[in-house]
Design a protein around this motif. Sequence first.
Motif: not given
Length: 577
Positions: A347-360
Motif C-alpha cells: 500500500a505504501s508504494e501505491f500511495l506514493h504513486l497516487v500522491n505523485k499523480g495528485l500533485q499534477l
Amino acid sequence: KEERIVVLETENAVLHLKLAEYQGLAGRNTNEVLQFYAAHGQQMKFQSSVVAQLHGAVKKRFKQDLKSLHSLALELSKDFQRQSRTCLYQVLAAVQGIQLQNEAMQMFQIKAFDLEQSLQEVTERYEKEKQKRKALHNSLIELRGNIRVHCRIRPLLPFDDVAGHSVSQDRQRSFSDKVAYAADDETILVKCSRPGHASVNKTFQFERVYNDLESQDAVFGDVAPLLTSLLDGYNVCIMAYGQTGSGKTYTMLGPQLEGNLAFAIEEESELGIIPRATQEVFRLISEKPPGSYWVEVSVVEVYNNEIFDLLAKDSGGKVFGVKRDVVTTREGKSNVPLLTHETVENASEFLHLVNKGLQLRVTHPTLVHAHSSRSHLVVTLTITTVVFGDSFALFCFINDTFYTFINGTLWEDEQTSQRLNKEASFTLPQKMRENKSTSFSGASSPVQFEAAEKMKQVKTRLQLVDLAGSECVGMSDVTGAALRETSFINRSLSALADVLGAIAEQRAHVPYRNSKLTHLLQDSIGGDAKLLVMLCISPGQKYLTESMQSLGFGTRARQVQRGQVKKKNFPVPSKGK
C-alpha cells in the motif's frame, strides 16, 4: 492722720458694702440650695413612687405572662403529643406502603427484566432480519445489476457562510441553516422551502445514508465487502459524485493539507476510501498463496474532456501528465493505449504513486471551495491472478533454470525450461525484468504465461473515481479558464446522467462517447463491474438546489438495471485432485 482716718473709713464703708452684697448673695445661694434640696427630695419621692409603681406593674404583668406561658406550654405539650402520635401512625402507614411498593417494585423489576430480555431478543431478531433483508437486497441488486448508491452528508463548515456576497443578515443566516438530515441509516430528509410558500419535506431512499457525525471508518465499513468480490473475479468501481465542496475528495482520499497533497498516514482514522481500499486489497492478497497475484496501478485525470496519464515519465524519469486517448476494442471494451501501469507490492508504494499523480491534478480556488478539483480523477488497481489448471502457480528463474511453485511444492525441470524458452512466449512485469530473482523467496512477481497448457491469467480491476464537482457559475463566480473548466465538468456529468438514463430505459444506443469520462468508464457503468456511487451533499440551505440535483441523480442511478455482473472465470477444481 485725720485724712488717713477718712481714707480708711471710706475703705471700711466700701468693704461693708461688699460684705453686705456678699451676704445677700450667700443668702440667695442658700435659698437656692434649699430649694434644690427640696426639689431633689420631691424628685426622689416621685422616683421612688414611680419605681414602686413600675415594679408592681412589671410584677403583675410578669405573673400574667408566666401564667399565659404556662398554659401555652401545656397546650403545646398536648399538641406535640397529639402530633407525635399522628406522625407515628403516618410513619407506620408509610413503612407499610414502602413495603408494598418494594414488593410492587420487585414485581415491576421482574417484568422489566422479562421485557428487556424480550426486547433484546426482538432486537436481535430484528438485526438478523435486517441483515437478511440487506443480504437479499444486495442479492437482488446483483441479479438486477443495479447500482449501489450511498449518501453522505457532510457537516456545516466555515466556508458555508456567504462571504463576499452583499446579502442581509437574515438571508445569510437562512443560507447557513441546515436543511438535509439523515432520518435513519437508509433515508435522507430534505426540507425544501421557498419564500412565501410552506416548507415541504422530501425523503430519498438509498442503500446507506451517513449523517454528518459518522466517521471515515463507518463509510469504509460498508465499502469493504465489495473488495472481497474483487479477488473473487469481479470488477469493482467506486465513484464519488456531488457538487463542489460537498466532501468527495475527503471521502475518497482523506484530509489534505494546503499546499501538500501527501496522505496524512499518521491520521489513519481520517484516511479516505482510496488508501483504505488499497490497504484492504493487499491484506486480502496476503492471505492468498504467495505470488499468485500481482497489482498494477494507473492514475488518470479527465480535464477539459481530455485524458491525461498522471504517471507517465519523461526521459529523465520525471513524472508529468501526458495526453492519452480512449478507444473501444473489438470486444467492445474501453481501453487507453500506452497508459502507464506501475507494479506495486504494498500500500505504501501505491500511495506514493497516487500522491505523485495528485500533485499534477488541476485545482482552482472558487468562492464555493478554496481547493476545488477541476478534473475527474480515476485511480485503477489492476489485479492479475495467475492460474495454472485448477491451482495457483508461481514461476521464477533461478540461475537460468525455470521453477514452478504449485500447491506448496517446488518443481524444477531443465527440459521444461528449454521448451518454454523456445516455444512459449511470456511477459514479466517491469520490476521483474529489471531485477531477476537470485533466490526463490526473492521472486517478487509472478510471470504472465500465455502459451503454457492449462495456464491463464485473470485480470480484475478496482476503479476509484473522484469526480469533479458540479457547480453553479453564479455561485462560484468563475471566469476565464476556470469558467471553461466548469463548462466541461458540467457537460461530462450531464453525459454521465444521460448514459445512466439510456441504460435505465434500455435504449438500443447508449451515448458513452459523448464524453471522455463516460467512454473511459464504459465498462464499469455498462455492467462489467459492481458499481457503488457515493453521493456527497452539503446540508446548508445555500446549496439546496445542488443537493437536490445530486439526490435526484442518485435516485435515478438506483433504478438502473444492467443485468447480472459478469464474473471472471477461474478454472473449477477437479474432484480427483
